[in-house]
Motif scaffolding. Structure first.
Motif, PDB file in Angstrom:
ATOM      1  N   ALA A  44       0.843  -1.192   0.000  1.00  0.00           N
ATOM      2  CA  ALA A  44       0.000   0.000   0.000  1.00  0.00           C
ATOM      3  C   ALA A  44       0.880   1.244   0.000  1.00  0.00           C
ATOM      4  O   ALA A  44       1.891   1.298   0.717  1.00  0.00           O
ATOM      5  CB  ALA A  44      -0.893  -0.008   1.228  1.00  0.00           C
ATOM      6  N   PRO A  45       0.529   2.254  -0.796  1.00  0.00           N
ATOM      7  CA  PRO A  45       1.323   3.487  -0.835  1.00  0.00           C
ATOM      8  C   PRO A  45       1.286   4.215   0.501  1.00  0.00           C
ATOM      9  O   PRO A  45       0.320   4.102   1.257  1.00  0.00           O
ATOM     10  CB  PRO A  45       0.633   4.321  -1.922  1.00  0.00           C
ATOM     11  N   THR A  46       2.317   4.957   0.790  1.00  0.00           N
ATOM     12  CA  THR A  46       2.359   5.792   1.984  1.00  0.00           C
ATOM     13  C   THR A  46       2.825   7.183   1.591  1.00  0.00           C
ATOM     14  O   THR A  46       3.422   7.385   0.533  1.00  0.00           O
ATOM     15  CB  THR A  46       3.295   5.189   3.047  1.00  0.00           C
ATOM     16  N   GLY A  47       2.509   8.165   2.425  1.00  0.00           N
ATOM     17  CA  GLY A  47       2.872   9.543   2.121  1.00  0.00           C
ATOM     18  C   GLY A  47       1.987  10.180   1.071  1.00  0.00           C
ATOM     19  O   GLY A  47       2.353  11.201   0.470  1.00  0.00           O
ATOM     20  N   VAL A  48       0.810   9.616   0.860  1.00  0.00           N
ATOM     21  CA  VAL A  48      -0.125  10.113  -0.154  1.00  0.00           C
ATOM     22  C   VAL A  48      -1.189  10.977   0.517  1.00  0.00           C
ATOM     23  O   VAL A  48      -1.667  10.667   1.610  1.00  0.00           O
ATOM     24  CB  VAL A  48      -0.806   8.944  -0.894  1.00  0.00           C
ATOM     25  N   THR A  49      -1.581  12.060  -0.144  1.00  0.00           N
ATOM     26  CA  THR A  49      -2.673  12.893   0.337  1.00  0.00           C
ATOM     27  C   THR A  49      -3.942  12.535  -0.425  1.00  0.00           C
ATOM     28  O   THR A  49      -3.991  12.665  -1.651  1.00  0.00           O
ATOM     29  CB  THR A  49      -2.381  14.391   0.163  1.00  0.00           C
ATOM     30  N   LEU A  50      -4.942  12.055   0.297  1.00  0.00           N
ATOM     31  CA  LEU A  50      -6.206  11.662  -0.300  1.00  0.00           C
ATOM     32  C   LEU A  50      -7.269  12.722  -0.043  1.00  0.00           C
ATOM     33  O   LEU A  50      -7.454  13.165   1.098  1.00  0.00           O
ATOM     34  CB  LEU A  50      -6.690  10.330   0.289  1.00  0.00           C
ATOM     35  N   THR A  51      -7.978  13.120  -1.083  1.00  0.00           N
ATOM     36  CA  THR A  51      -9.082  14.052  -0.921  1.00  0.00           C
ATOM     37  C   THR A  51     -10.361  13.282  -0.640  1.00  0.00           C
ATOM     38  O   THR A  51     -10.717  12.364  -1.376  1.00  0.00           O
ATOM     39  CB  THR A  51      -9.274  14.900  -2.198  1.00  0.00           C
ATOM     40  N   LEU A  52     -11.042  13.641   0.439  1.00  0.00           N
ATOM     41  CA  LEU A  52     -12.293  12.987   0.826  1.00  0.00           C
ATOM     42  C   LEU A  52     -13.431  13.999   0.844  1.00  0.00           C
ATOM     43  O   LEU A  52     -13.364  14.985   1.578  1.00  0.00           O
ATOM     44  CB  LEU A  52     -12.152  12.344   2.211  1.00  0.00           C
ATOM     45  N   TRP A  53     -14.419  13.772   0.007  1.00  0.00           N
ATOM     46  CA  TRP A  53     -15.645  14.567   0.098  1.00  0.00           C
ATOM     47  C   TRP A  53     -16.481  13.919   1.191  1.00  0.00           C
ATOM     48  O   TRP A  53     -16.997  12.813   1.028  1.00  0.00           O
ATOM     49  CB  TRP A  53     -16.421  14.538  -1.209  1.00  0.00           C
ATOM     50  N   HIS A  54     -16.593  14.607   2.331  1.00  0.00           N
ATOM     51  CA  HIS A  54     -17.303  13.997   3.456  1.00  0.00           C
ATOM     52  C   HIS A  54     -18.423  14.904   3.940  1.00  0.00           C
ATOM     53  O   HIS A  54     -18.382  16.123   3.806  1.00  0.00           O
ATOM     54  CB  HIS A  54     -16.331  13.677   4.609  1.00  0.00           C
ATOM     55  N   ASN A  55     -19.441  14.276   4.507  1.00  0.00           N
ATOM     56  CA  ASN A  55     -20.609  14.980   5.010  1.00  0.00           C
ATOM     57  C   ASN A  55     -20.293  15.631   6.348  1.00  0.00           C
ATOM     58  O   ASN A  55     -19.690  15.004   7.222  1.00  0.00           O
ATOM     59  CB  ASN A  55     -21.761  13.983   5.156  1.00  0.00           C
TER      60      ASN A  55
END
Length: 439
Positions: A44-55
């Motif tokens: 699994a990749p590490t150091g990644v920024t994930l964008t989450l559209w959250h409620n």
């Protein structure tokens, strides 16, 4: 806006299933990007920024889960806050422009997936470990045409009738199982408890009036059969002898019989639960997430809530509740040309549904949606709702495109501005237009 109110707004959307199907919703989807199916091979990749559209209605347990994932993975989550008040509209508007998050929190019903053109824009997660653990739920929540596109952590919202046990005992009535029972209990309460509203309705908030007709339909939509017949054109919701018109007629009969509070057309959702807890109303049709609100009304005394409030599945044909997948804690992975980000997004889904899931269940104080996880010690009302869920049916509007029109129409029916047949005719027109737009 309080967290309970925000949750009410979002779960209202689940009740209303406000999932507008419009041609413009798929205009930004373009061609398929990234892998179409989940691939967890390799590290699994590490150091990644994930964008989450959250409620913004996400509770503390979910927010803590995000933090725990960041700590465990070495990845970072960048949030785009989707306002609870405009949940569907905000997501659909951004999606239509071609904008995509790395992870999307959204409705689990198939009409929502169609709105997002999910077959061409979302990663098929059917091969991931969580699917087997979800069991039957994976065939409903986040599922379209037999493929599972979302993981569902949040327990489904179960809709039924909350009732005040003290009021019922004093009036000598038993919990209703059918709409005939509802009317009988109503008439008895009007005599035995004249100062108590038999059923609290909150037309001033717009969405609550659709819940009781949904309750009626629970016994008519086993295995989603009726909804599928509508989608396939074998039935219409405005068939004069059909179950939907029967549901609206039964609801209108309760109105005409004086079973609702005198201010039903203007009363608000927030007032309904407090009125039932305090005994100013005997019953209210609502969803399972409101246990937290009852606990708040009791100052956190869950034992007092269990002593005071009961829950019953009530339908046209027997004791049966209906449910809708919760949009809170339901996650999709949009296809992504950035293969590293897509792999990290899949790692997020896998981690929250495996390693991070038991602690989430404990913190959320909810029944687990996956096998192999022990439920925390829960209060009686929650367990009562869980039992009702075992025999519940999927809400009629979950998989019917265009059913969002029912929201405002139910309020008009409550106000006596539409007849049951007129309301059904307008819903059918919306359904026809949505199905045509989706072809």
């Amino acid at each position: 806006m309080s967290s309970d109110r925000r949750r009410g707004v979002v779960t209202a959307a689940a009740a209303a299933l406000c999932l507008t199907v419009a041609a413009g919703c798929s205009s930004g989807s373009g061609g398929a990007q990234g892998s179409t199916t989940a691939d967890l091979s390799g590290p699994a990749p590490t150091g990644v920024t994930l964008t989450l559209w959250h409620n913004t209605a996400d509770g503390k347990a979910l927010l803590n889960l995000y933090k725990a994932y960041e700590k465990a993975s070495g990845n970072k989550i960048e949030f785009f806050d989707v306002p609870a008040d405009s949940f569907e509209n905000t997501v659909q508007a951004k999606w239509a422009t071609g904008a995509r998050p790395d992870v999307l929190e959204y409705h689990g019903v198939s009409s929502a997936i169609r709105t997002l053109n999910g077959a061409n824009t979302l990663v098929d997660l059917s091969s991931m470990p969580f699917v087997a653990k979800e069991g039957a739920l994976a065939k409903v929540s986040g599922n379209l045409d037999g493929k599972t596109y979302a993981v569902t952590l949040g327990f489904p919202q179960v809709f039924g009738v909350y009732y005040n046990k003290t009021v019922f005992t004093k009036a000598g009535v038993k919990p209703p199982q059918t709409f005939a029972d509802l009317k009988t209990v109503c008439q008895t309460l009007k005599t035995q408890a004249p100062g108590v509203a038999p059923i609290f309705e909150a037309g001033g908030s717009g969405w609550p009036p659709q819940i009781l007709p949904g309750n009626y339909m629970a016994s008519a939509n086993e295995n989603d059969a009726y909804a599928q017949s509508v989608v396939e054109g074998k039935a219409k919701v405005n068939d004069p002898g059909g179950p939907f018109v029967a549901a609206l007629t039964a609801y209108d009969d309760l109105r005409k019989s004086g079973c609702f509070n005198s201010d039903a057309n203007t009363a608000k959702y927030e007032d309904s639960l407090k009125a039932v807890y305090e005994g100013r109303a005997a019953m209210v049709a609502q969803h399972s997430d409101n246990v937290a609100t009852f606990n708040t009304n009791a100052g956190g005394d869950t034992k007092k809530v269990d002593e005071t409030i009961g829950f019953a599945g009530v339908s046209g044909g027997g004791s049966k509740a209906w449910f809708a997948p919760s949009p809170l804690g339901t996650y999709y992975v949009p296809r992504n040309q950035d293969t590293t980000k897509q792999r990290a997004a899949l790692d997020f889904v896998n981690w929250i549904s495996t390693t991070g899931y038991p602690d989430y269940v404990k913190q959320s104080q909810a029944l687990p949606t996956m096998s192999g996880v022990t439920a925390p010690e829960l209060q009686g009302l929650t367990l009562e709702i869980g039992k009702a869920y075992e025999s519940s049916t999927l809400g009629i509007g979950s998989n019917i495109p265009g059913f969002n029109a029912f929201g405002s129409l139910a309020a008009q029916l409550l106000a006596g501005q539409l007849t049951p047949q007129e309301a059904a005719d307008k819903v059918q027109l919306s359904v026809q237009q949505a199905i045509a737009a989706g072809k």
